[in-house]
Design a protein around this motif. Structure first.
Motif, PDB file in Angstrom:
ATOM      1  N   ILE A  44       0.814  -1.216   0.000  1.00  0.00           N
ATOM      2  CA  ILE A  44       0.000   0.000   0.000  1.00  0.00           C
ATOM      3  C   ILE A  44       0.845   1.262   0.000  1.00  0.00           C
ATOM      4  O   ILE A  44       0.352   2.348  -0.293  1.00  0.00           O
ATOM      5  CB  ILE A  44      -0.983   0.030   1.199  1.00  0.00           C
ATOM      6  CG1 ILE A  44      -0.228   0.000   2.531  1.00  0.00           C
ATOM      7  CG2 ILE A  44      -1.974  -1.127   1.098  1.00  0.00           C
ATOM      8  CD1 ILE A  44      -1.117   0.213   3.739  1.00  0.00           C
ATOM      9  N   SER A  45       2.136   1.121   0.323  1.00  0.00           N
ATOM     10  CA  SER A  45       3.052   2.265   0.325  1.00  0.00           C
ATOM     11  C   SER A  45       4.397   1.822  -0.238  1.00  0.00           C
ATOM     12  O   SER A  45       5.305   1.450   0.515  1.00  0.00           O
ATOM     13  CB  SER A  45       3.232   2.805   1.757  1.00  0.00           C
ATOM     14  OG  SER A  45       4.151   3.871   1.781  1.00  0.00           O
ATOM     15  N   PRO A  46       4.552   1.846  -1.550  1.00  0.00           N
ATOM     16  CA  PRO A  46       5.776   1.317  -2.180  1.00  0.00           C
ATOM     17  C   PRO A  46       7.071   1.947  -1.682  1.00  0.00           C
ATOM     18  O   PRO A  46       8.125   1.302  -1.715  1.00  0.00           O
ATOM     19  CB  PRO A  46       5.554   1.606  -3.664  1.00  0.00           C
ATOM     20  CG  PRO A  46       4.072   1.656  -3.813  1.00  0.00           C
ATOM     21  CD  PRO A  46       3.560   2.268  -2.549  1.00  0.00           C
ATOM     22  N   LEU A  47       7.025   3.194  -1.218  1.00  0.00           N
ATOM     23  CA  LEU A  47       8.227   3.846  -0.687  1.00  0.00           C
ATOM     24  C   LEU A  47       8.409   3.591   0.809  1.00  0.00           C
ATOM     25  O   LEU A  47       9.321   4.138   1.426  1.00  0.00           O
ATOM     26  CB  LEU A  47       8.183   5.355  -0.942  1.00  0.00           C
ATOM     27  CG  LEU A  47       8.407   5.793  -2.394  1.00  0.00           C
ATOM     28  CD1 LEU A  47       8.255   7.315  -2.515  1.00  0.00           C
ATOM     29  CD2 LEU A  47       9.784   5.367  -2.892  1.00  0.00           C
ATOM     30  N   VAL A  50       4.865   6.772   5.543  1.00  0.00           N
ATOM     31  CA  VAL A  50       3.551   7.229   5.981  1.00  0.00           C
ATOM     32  C   VAL A  50       3.459   8.714   5.644  1.00  0.00           C
ATOM     33  O   VAL A  50       4.481   9.385   5.467  1.00  0.00           O
ATOM     34  CB  VAL A  50       3.362   7.006   7.505  1.00  0.00           C
ATOM     35  CG1 VAL A  50       3.350   5.533   7.825  1.00  0.00           C
ATOM     36  CG2 VAL A  50       4.440   7.732   8.316  1.00  0.00           C
ATOM     37  N   PRO A  51       2.232   9.224   5.510  1.00  0.00           N
ATOM     38  CA  PRO A  51       0.947   8.566   5.741  1.00  0.00           C
ATOM     39  C   PRO A  51       0.446   7.791   4.529  1.00  0.00           C
ATOM     40  O   PRO A  51       0.832   8.074   3.408  1.00  0.00           O
ATOM     41  CB  PRO A  51       0.017   9.752   6.029  1.00  0.00           C
ATOM     42  CG  PRO A  51       0.576  10.858   5.169  1.00  0.00           C
ATOM     43  CD  PRO A  51       2.073  10.679   5.235  1.00  0.00           C
ATOM     44  N   VAL A  52      -0.412   6.837   4.828  1.00  0.00           N
ATOM     45  CA  VAL A  52      -1.184   6.140   3.798  1.00  0.00           C
ATOM     46  C   VAL A  52      -2.637   6.177   4.237  1.00  0.00           C
ATOM     47  O   VAL A  52      -2.945   5.837   5.382  1.00  0.00           O
ATOM     48  CB  VAL A  52      -0.742   4.671   3.633  1.00  0.00           C
ATOM     49  CG1 VAL A  52      -1.544   4.013   2.520  1.00  0.00           C
ATOM     50  CG2 VAL A  52       0.746   4.566   3.372  1.00  0.00           C
ATOM     51  N   LEU A  53      -3.506   6.596   3.347  1.00  0.00           N
ATOM     52  CA  LEU A  53      -4.933   6.616   3.651  1.00  0.00           C
ATOM     53  C   LEU A  53      -5.634   5.544   2.820  1.00  0.00           C
ATOM     54  O   LEU A  53      -5.548   5.550   1.587  1.00  0.00           O
ATOM     55  CB  LEU A  53      -5.532   7.988   3.335  1.00  0.00           C
ATOM     56  CG  LEU A  53      -6.999   8.172   3.743  1.00  0.00           C
ATOM     57  CD1 LEU A  53      -7.135   8.146   5.266  1.00  0.00           C
ATOM     58  CD2 LEU A  53      -7.567   9.467   3.173  1.00  0.00           C
ATOM     59  N   ILE A  54      -6.291   4.623   3.516  1.00  0.00           N
ATOM     60  CA  ILE A  54      -7.114   3.631   2.829  1.00  0.00           C
ATOM     61  C   ILE A  54      -8.514   4.219   2.707  1.00  0.00           C
ATOM     62  O   ILE A  54      -9.143   4.581   3.702  1.00  0.00           O
ATOM     63  CB  ILE A  54      -7.167   2.300   3.602  1.00  0.00           C
ATOM     64  CG1 ILE A  54      -5.731   1.791   3.874  1.00  0.00           C
ATOM     65  CG2 ILE A  54      -7.962   1.266   2.814  1.00  0.00           C
ATOM     66  CD1 ILE A  54      -4.913   1.529   2.646  1.00  0.00           C
ATOM     67  N   SER A  60      -5.812   2.499  -1.754  1.00  0.00           N
ATOM     68  CA  SER A  60      -4.882   3.217  -0.886  1.00  0.00           C
ATOM     69  C   SER A  60      -4.365   4.464  -1.583  1.00  0.00           C
ATOM     70  O   SER A  60      -4.261   4.509  -2.818  1.00  0.00           O
ATOM     71  CB  SER A  60      -3.704   2.322  -0.490  1.00  0.00           C
ATOM     72  OG  SER A  60      -2.957   1.931  -1.626  1.00  0.00           O
ATOM     73  N   MET A  61      -4.058   5.468  -0.773  1.00  0.00           N
ATOM     74  CA  MET A  61      -3.547   6.722  -1.312  1.00  0.00           C
ATOM     75  C   MET A  61      -2.372   7.173  -0.462  1.00  0.00           C
ATOM     76  O   MET A  61      -2.420   7.158   0.772  1.00  0.00           O
ATOM     77  CB  MET A  61      -4.637   7.785  -1.314  1.00  0.00           C
ATOM     78  CG  MET A  61      -4.231   9.053  -2.048  1.00  0.00           C
ATOM     79  SD  MET A  61      -5.653  10.095  -2.376  1.00  0.00           S
ATOM     80  CE  MET A  61      -4.894  11.321  -3.456  1.00  0.00           C
ATOM     81  N   ALA A  65       0.011  15.787   0.549  1.00  0.00           N
ATOM     82  CA  ALA A  65      -0.653  16.896  -0.142  1.00  0.00           C
ATOM     83  C   ALA A  65      -1.805  16.390  -1.001  1.00  0.00           C
ATOM     84  O   ALA A  65      -2.902  16.984  -1.008  1.00  0.00           O
ATOM     85  CB  ALA A  65       0.348  17.666  -0.999  1.00  0.00           C
ATOM     86  N   ALA A  66      -1.588  15.302  -1.719  1.00  0.00           N
ATOM     87  CA  ALA A  66      -2.639  14.741  -2.565  1.00  0.00           C
ATOM     88  C   ALA A  66      -3.806  14.234  -1.720  1.00  0.00           C
ATOM     89  O   ALA A  66      -4.979  14.407  -2.087  1.00  0.00           O
ATOM     90  CB  ALA A  66      -2.077  13.610  -3.419  1.00  0.00           C
ATOM     91  N   ILE A  67      -3.491  13.626  -0.584  1.00  0.00           N
ATOM     92  CA  ILE A  67      -4.542  13.147   0.317  1.00  0.00           C
ATOM     93  C   ILE A  67      -5.393  14.323   0.795  1.00  0.00           C
ATOM     94  O   ILE A  67      -6.625  14.252   0.841  1.00  0.00           O
ATOM     95  CB  ILE A  67      -3.932  12.390   1.507  1.00  0.00           C
ATOM     96  CG1 ILE A  67      -3.270  11.089   1.045  1.00  0.00           C
ATOM     97  CG2 ILE A  67      -5.008  12.078   2.548  1.00  0.00           C
ATOM     98  CD1 ILE A  67      -2.442  10.392   2.122  1.00  0.00           C
TER      99      ILE A  67
END
Length: 208
Positions: A44-47, A50-54, A60-61, A65-67
């Motif tokens: 869900i987070s290739p790098l 965090v953060p990751v928003l499901i 997953s996002m 900034a995009a979130i």
């Protein structure tokens, strides 16, 4: 329901603020910082960041900034950003992207300088260049705040919270009040904001 993977003193701060201001429920999963790789998290987070928003649909996002932009779009009633039809919307998108690409990336180069040079002796030079880039970006934002209470529009937005989060990470934080008076004025207001005070208690972004 949203599910947020985060940890203290990261970009999760502004995403938590967005969710709190929107008044939407979410599950929070604290991800400990570790050198070992967890494949489930990498999915869900290739790098491995965090953060990751499901999202409620299970997608997953990443990228804070995009979130924030997405949450502002999905919850317009919370006024997390100027409305899409507002003239101030262009400034919101401009400054969120600017802060992410210029200042946030400079923060990463400072705190993870070893990733940005193949020369072990070049780490300090990477750090100094990163500070210079932070300062250049903050000076531009300080000028944009001249004569204004908020960075965009006529009320608090996620752009203001994103900005003070980045300022709080500056490695020479003591120079902020004299170097960028307009940013310090904004930061002083947000230090007294109820949601910011609550989040700072768990993130320790600045002295209480």
């Amino acid at each position: 329901m949203y599910r947020l993977y985060t940890r203290p003193n990261t970009g999760g701060f502004v995403v938590e603020a967005a969710l709190a201001l929107a008044g939407v429920p979410f599950d929070q999963i604290d991800v400990p910082k570790s050198a070992s790789l967890d494949q489930a998290f990498l999915d869900i987070s290739p790098l491995n960041q965090v953060p990751v928003l499901i999202l409620p649909d299970g997608n997953s996002m990443t990228e804070s900034a995009a979130i924030c932009i997405l949450l502002a779009e999905r919850h317009p009633e919370a006024a997390l950003a100027p409305a899409v039809s507002s003239p101030a919307r262009a400034d919101f998108l401009r400054w969120m992207t600017f802060m992410s690409s210029v200042i946030y990336s400079a923060d990463l180069r400072f705190f993870y300088a070893h990733r940005y040079t193949a020369d072990p002796g070049g780490v300090e030079a990477v750090k100094q260049a990163a500070i210079s880039e932070m300062d250049r970006g903050l000076a531009i934002l300080d000028a944009a705040l001249e004569g204004r209470d908020w960075l965009v529009g006529d009320r608090l937005s996620l752009a203001d919270i994103y900005l003070v989060m980045l300022v709080a990470w500056h490695p020479e934080i003591e120079k902020v009040p004299s170097a960028w008076e307009n940013i310090e004025r904004l930061w002083a207001m947000l230090r007294e904001h109820q949601v910011m005070r609550k989040l700072n208690a768990s993130h320790a972004m600045w002295p209480a």
